[in-house]
Design an enzyme around this catalytic site. Sequence first.
Site, mmCIF file in Angstrom:
data_model
loop_
_atom_site.group_PDB
_atom_site.id
_atom_site.type_symbol
_atom_site.label_atom_id
_atom_site.label_comp_id
_atom_site.label_asym_id
_atom_site.label_seq_id
_atom_site.Cartn_x
_atom_site.Cartn_y
_atom_site.Cartn_z
ATOM 1 C CG ASP A 1 9.500 8.876 2.255
ATOM 2 O OD1 ASP A 1 9.952 9.659 1.643
ATOM 3 O OD2 ASP A 1 8.303 8.282 2.004
ATOM 4 N NE ARG B 1 6.355 3.046 -4.686
ATOM 5 C CZ ARG B 1 6.094 1.699 -4.165
ATOM 6 N NH1 ARG B 1 5.490 0.580 -4.465
ATOM 7 N NH2 ARG B 1 6.803 1.532 -2.884
ATOM 8 N NE ARG C 1 -1.032 9.243 -6.075
ATOM 9 C CZ ARG C 1 -0.021 9.950 -6.034
ATOM 10 N NH1 ARG C 1 0.078 11.161 -5.426
ATOM 11 N NH2 ARG C 1 0.988 9.677 -7.088
ATOM 12 C CB ALA D 1 11.119 8.814 -5.754
HETATM 13 C C1 LIG Z 1 3.271 0.630 -1.707
HETATM 14 C C2 LIG Z 1 3.746 2.004 -1.679
HETATM 15 C C3 LIG Z 1 3.320 2.646 -3.026
HETATM 16 C C4 LIG Z 1 3.705 4.122 -3.073
HETATM 17 N N1 LIG Z 1 3.280 4.624 -4.263
HETATM 18 C C5 LIG Z 1 3.697 5.990 -4.407
HETATM 19 C C6 LIG Z 1 3.092 6.736 -5.608
HETATM 20 O O1 LIG Z 1 2.042 5.994 -6.315
HETATM 21 N N2 LIG Z 1 3.432 8.082 -5.813
HETATM 22 C C7 LIG Z 1 4.525 8.773 -5.031
HETATM 23 O O2 LIG Z 1 4.796 9.842 -5.046
HETATM 24 N N3 LIG Z 1 4.960 7.682 -3.885
HETATM 25 C C8 LIG Z 1 4.568 6.558 -3.510
HETATM 26 N N4 LIG Z 1 5.209 5.961 -2.686
HETATM 27 C C9 LIG Z 1 6.053 6.711 -1.868
HETATM 28 C C10 LIG Z 1 7.360 6.712 -2.177
HETATM 29 O O3 LIG Z 1 7.628 5.429 -2.943
HETATM 30 C C11 LIG Z 1 8.200 6.962 -1.267
HETATM 31 O O4 LIG Z 1 7.803 8.111 -0.687
HETATM 32 C C12 LIG Z 1 9.737 7.423 -1.618
HETATM 33 O O5 LIG Z 1 9.986 6.645 -2.803
HETATM 34 C C13 LIG Z 1 10.853 7.024 -0.800
HETATM 35 O O6 LIG Z 1 10.777 5.811 -0.564
HETATM 36 P P1 LIG Z 1 11.525 5.126 0.855
HETATM 37 O O7 LIG Z 1 12.240 3.921 0.342
HETATM 38 O O8 LIG Z 1 12.107 6.035 1.790
HETATM 39 O O9 LIG Z 1 10.097 4.538 1.595
HETATM 40 P P2 LIG Z 1 8.988 3.765 1.275
HETATM 41 O O10 LIG Z 1 8.781 3.489 -0.129
HETATM 42 O O11 LIG Z 1 7.863 3.934 2.143
HETATM 43 O O12 LIG Z 1 9.620 2.142 1.803
HETATM 44 C C14 LIG Z 1 9.702 1.708 2.989
HETATM 45 C C15 LIG Z 1 9.767 0.335 3.094
HETATM 46 O O13 LIG Z 1 10.099 -0.098 4.487
HETATM 47 C C16 LIG Z 1 9.268 -1.246 4.825
HETATM 48 N N5 LIG Z 1 9.067 -1.048 6.014
HETATM 49 C C17 LIG Z 1 8.431 -0.368 6.777
HETATM 50 N N6 LIG Z 1 8.404 -0.428 8.246
HETATM 51 C C18 LIG Z 1 9.181 -1.626 8.580
HETATM 52 C C19 LIG Z 1 9.400 -2.329 9.467
HETATM 53 N N7 LIG Z 1 9.142 -2.080 10.869
HETATM 54 N N8 LIG Z 1 10.118 -3.336 9.223
HETATM 55 C C20 LIG Z 1 10.659 -3.968 8.054
HETATM 56 N N9 LIG Z 1 10.312 -3.143 6.947
HETATM 57 C C21 LIG Z 1 9.499 -2.199 7.258
HETATM 58 C C22 LIG Z 1 7.876 -0.990 4.194
HETATM 59 O O14 LIG Z 1 7.105 -2.069 3.818
HETATM 60 C C23 LIG Z 1 8.647 -0.537 2.693
HETATM 61 O O15 LIG Z 1 9.124 -1.681 1.608
HETATM 62 C C24 LIG Z 1 4.530 4.613 -2.413
HETATM 63 C C25 LIG Z 1 5.250 3.852 -1.301
HETATM 64 C C26 LIG Z 1 4.784 2.562 -1.199
HETATM 65 C C27 LIG Z 1 5.290 1.881 0.078
#
Ligand SMILES: Cc1cc2nc3c(=O)[nH]c(=O)nc-3n(C[C@H](O)[C@H](O)[C@H](O)COP(=O)(O)OP(=O)(O)OC[C@H]3O[C@@H](n4cnc5c(N)ncnc54)[C@H](O)[C@@H]3O)c2cc1C
Length: 473
Positions: A318, A128, A208, A331
């Site tokens: 998500d 990641r 992890r 992802a």
């Molecule tokens: C720090 C981190 C590490 C991860 N590590 C792994 C891993 O090692 N392996 C794995 O399988 N998955 C991991 N994941 C999860 C994976 O990245 C996600 O499940 C997948 O990629 C879907 O991503 P997403 O963009 O929908 O959500 P996310 O990756 O959860 O991103 C959501 C973003 O929205 C921001 N956010 C949330 N609430 C607010 C708000 N109220 N106002 C403004 N911004 C907000 C968060 O800070 C984040 O940047 C991780 C996620 C994060 C945040």
Amino acid sequence: MPFITDGEPKPVGSYPNSGIDVLIVGTGLAGLTAAIECVRKGHNVRVLERNDDINTAGDMYFMGLSATKFFKHWPEMAKEFDEISLHNAWIETFKHDGTRMIPPLKVADRLRDAGLNPDTPPGTFQMRPLVYKMYVHQVRRLGIQIQFGKRVVDYFEDEARGKAGVVTDNDERFEADVVIAADGVGSKSQKLVGGQVRAMKSGRAMWRAAFPIEHLDKNPEIKEPGTYAMTLTRPDTMIWVMNHDVTGSEKESWNHTIDADEVLANMDKGVGPSPWSSKYKDLIKLTPPNTIVNFELFWRNPQPKWASPGARVVNIGDAAHSFLPASGNGATQAIEDAVSLASCLQIGGRDNIPQSVRAHVRIRFIRNACAQKLGFSNAELLQDTDWSQVKLDPRKAQPKLPAWVWSHDPESYAYQVYDKVVENMKKGVPFDKDDSVPPNYPPGYRYEPWSIEQIMGDMKAGKTVDLGSGNWD
Ligand SMILES: Cc1cc2nc3c(=O)[nH]c(=O)nc-3n(C[C@H](O)[C@H](O)[C@H](O)COP(=O)(O)OP(=O)(O)OC[C@H]3O[C@@H](n4cnc5c(N)ncnc54)[C@H](O)[C@@H]3O)c2cc1C
């Protein structure tokens, strides 16, 4: 407030300006992909993030081929992805007690054995932090404006004015023609969008960790690649993942770390399968402090409400649908959502934003629900592997990676089906009876609502997960 603005915007295969103002909340993979692809589709993009910087933490995840198809428009990104990807990797499978169950085999050979082309694998395990940095570089090259430290607490829409927006914890308001809520699990948009589902404790969690490989120098035996079951060994980084029963200290947070001693004490208490091989324990002992994440696994049923009543606010990634981390699709589907939405907005144009948002949701929902179910069955397979069968047939420990998942191209699919989907929406054809649109889910599948409670009930009764009709292979 810091902006990322030092780039020169020259997207490959870009579209003329659409005049659509897009506000994206969240800089996860969903939000950043949406930002990059919306720029290419000609939309005006602004991004808000609650943290003070992009969070490049994390260890590994599976990145499906379908999520990388849009890289063809971004040569620098494609090049960097190639550089961070493992070439010539090999896999072997061990039981928790250290017994080797499947002998080492080059990934390329495993793919060939399965009738697949090693040059286009269904997906790859990626780190990641490296993928994130690759995204950040692309965002910079484009000069995309990200405003950090903006914690969104509420979403709104004004159908009469054709606008939507957000309010932050500092009472700042931001408005646009469409708001993409990519703020992850528990999105603050749920009040407006609805569709909130209950998070159910699975009773399981994961330890992890990812750390520089030099930490293993103290015990060269452990440094041998492939000594452990759920590990990824890269030239410079060691990553390990262990599923376990809940111990009371886990949280659904990627920043929640615990001490190695706690993991070791729980292993000794018999949490998870036992006895654990001493090699696993040695690996944990060598893991540096503040590195082991104890991530609690929650189940959430699929739910089809991803857009606000006026369809000016839409959830992706998500925020719309969560996956278990072991399911290998979170992802991938988040990135696919972003590519699909950017395309639908371009196709419909500025005068048809709600229609495009609704078409996008319709295009994506059944595919995601199927991927969630498949992920659930794959995660259970990894957790409850019948090792006596695996010795006889290694494919029994292999998660399903069917062509309907990896061969999909979310961009070309949106262009292929958009008009038909809109026509059927106008005719009032229910989304689950839309037979005239070619499926992006298992061929022959007919959507029926399902729940995790149902699946767990079946499993407790000794039945395998019933995926439903159609060809899931
Ligand atoms: C720090 C981190 C590490 C991860 N590590 C792994 C891993 O090692 N392996 C794995 O399988 N998955 C991991 N994941 C999860 C994976 O990245 C996600 O499940 C997948 O990629 C879907 O991503 P997403 O963009 O929908 O959500 P996310 O990756 O959860 O991103 C959501 C973003 O929205 C921001 N956010 C949330 N609430 C607010 C708000 N109220 N106002 C403004 N911004 C907000 C968060 O800070 C984040 O940047 C991780 C996620 C994060 C945040």
